[in-house]
Design an enzyme around this catalytic site. Structure first.
Site, mmCIF file in Angstrom:
data_model
loop_
_atom_site.group_PDB
_atom_site.id
_atom_site.type_symbol
_atom_site.label_atom_id
_atom_site.label_comp_id
_atom_site.label_asym_id
_atom_site.label_seq_id
_atom_site.Cartn_x
_atom_site.Cartn_y
_atom_site.Cartn_z
ATOM 1 N N ASP A 198 0.839 -1.200 0.000
ATOM 2 C CA ASP A 198 0.000 0.000 0.000
ATOM 3 C C ASP A 198 0.872 1.247 0.000
ATOM 4 O O ASP A 198 2.017 1.212 0.454
ATOM 5 C CB ASP A 198 -0.833 0.089 1.288
ATOM 6 C CG ASP A 198 -1.675 -1.123 1.521
ATOM 7 O OD1 ASP A 198 -2.004 -1.810 0.544
ATOM 8 O OD2 ASP A 198 -1.986 -1.378 2.700
HETATM 9 N N1 URA Z 1 -1.158 -5.872 4.097
HETATM 10 C C1 URA Z 1 -1.558 -4.598 4.119
HETATM 11 O O1 URA Z 1 -2.515 -4.254 4.790
HETATM 12 N N2 URA Z 1 -0.878 -3.697 3.392
HETATM 13 C C2 URA Z 1 0.198 -4.012 2.646
HETATM 14 O O2 URA Z 1 0.799 -3.141 2.005
HETATM 15 C C3 URA Z 1 0.620 -5.350 2.642
HETATM 16 C C4 URA Z 1 -0.081 -6.260 3.367
#
Ligand code: URA
Length: 250
Positions: A104
């Site tokens: 993310d």
């Molecule tokens: N889980 C999440 O919530 N975000 C990420 O970037 C990777 C795994």
């Protein structure tokens, strides 16, 4: 044959003007010999051209580990946000690298890139179940009951079923989480489902690879064998963490 500066600028490394300084600084090698001028002729089919030690040109089978900072989206192009592609070292920009899975925008840590579609598939294939290890700061304190819930395969708020995962509490408001799949916002959603919304998230391991001391924003080449080697063990990672040993500084 073509001019060295033309070859490098077409490879996307830098502009012809910037290359003058780069070459003068001795950062470019042709077949192991430091290049002196952009006018030198190179044979793009047979010469090995390196910038800062990394080969420039079309290669398949490159695997690059980036320490992604927060604030960059995992996408090859985005109309609004900065993308992780902007963080790739110049010598790799000419390769058609693609991110292996995604993190993310707000998540930091270990992100892989490859120019080899088959390798990409092997590394993200759900059948391979490569474990990914995350360090999370969150509200509340994770308990044994939370660890059990992760282990038994949680169901998310929208009914999505997760594979059995691992949760190792580190102390008040911090835990390690290991997953072998990558659903959208999965760590955040799993911890939120247990009443512990995430305030900070970092991926510190991918299969057998750990981020180690790689500085934020930096990249280094790794091998597929390192990733597919013995996975990082969450209990061992926890004791390393508690002992202050580095599997990725936060
Ligand atoms: N889980 C999440 O919530 N975000 C990420 O970037 C990777 C795994």
């Amino acid at each position: 044959m073509q001019r060295l500066d033309k070859y490098l600028s077409e490879a996307g490394v830098a502009s012809r003007r910037e290359l003058k300084a780069i070459i003068r600084a001795g950062r470019v090698q042709v077949n192991g010999r430091t290049a002196k001028a952009g006018e030198e002729k190179v044979d793009e089919t047979s010469d090995e051209i390196r910038l800062d030690g990394a080969v420039v040109g079309r290669r398949r089978g490159v695997l690059l580990m980036l320490h992604k900072p927060a604030g960059y989206v995992t996408s090859t192009d985005d109309p609004r946000d900065k993308t992780v592609m902007e963080l790739l070292p110049p010598a790799y920009r000419a390769l058609e690298l693609k991110p292996v899975g995604r993190l993310d925008k707000d998540t930091e840590g270990l992100l892989l890139f490859t120019d080899d579609g088959e390798m990409l598939h092997r590394l993200i294939s759900p059948r391979r179940h490569v474990w990914k290890l995350y360090y999370a700061c969150h509200a509340g304190t994770a308990s044994e009951a939370d660890a059990e819930a992760f282990k038994s395969g949680m169901t998310l708020e929208n009914g999505e079923k997760c594979l059995p995962a691992q949760l190792a509490p580190l102390g008040p408001g911090e835990s390690l989480v290991a997953l072998r799949e990558g659903k959208y916002h999965q760590v955040r959603r799993m911890l939120a489902a247990r009443g512990m919304p995430v305030t900070y998230l970092k991926r510190v391991g991918f299969g057998g690879l750990t981020l180690g001391n790689l500085p934020r924003g930096q990249a280094q080449e790794v091998t597929e064998a390192q990733v597919l080697g013995p996975p990082c063990d969450i209990a061992q990672a926890r004791s390393h963490w508690v002992l202050g040993a580095s599997i990725g500084d936060v």
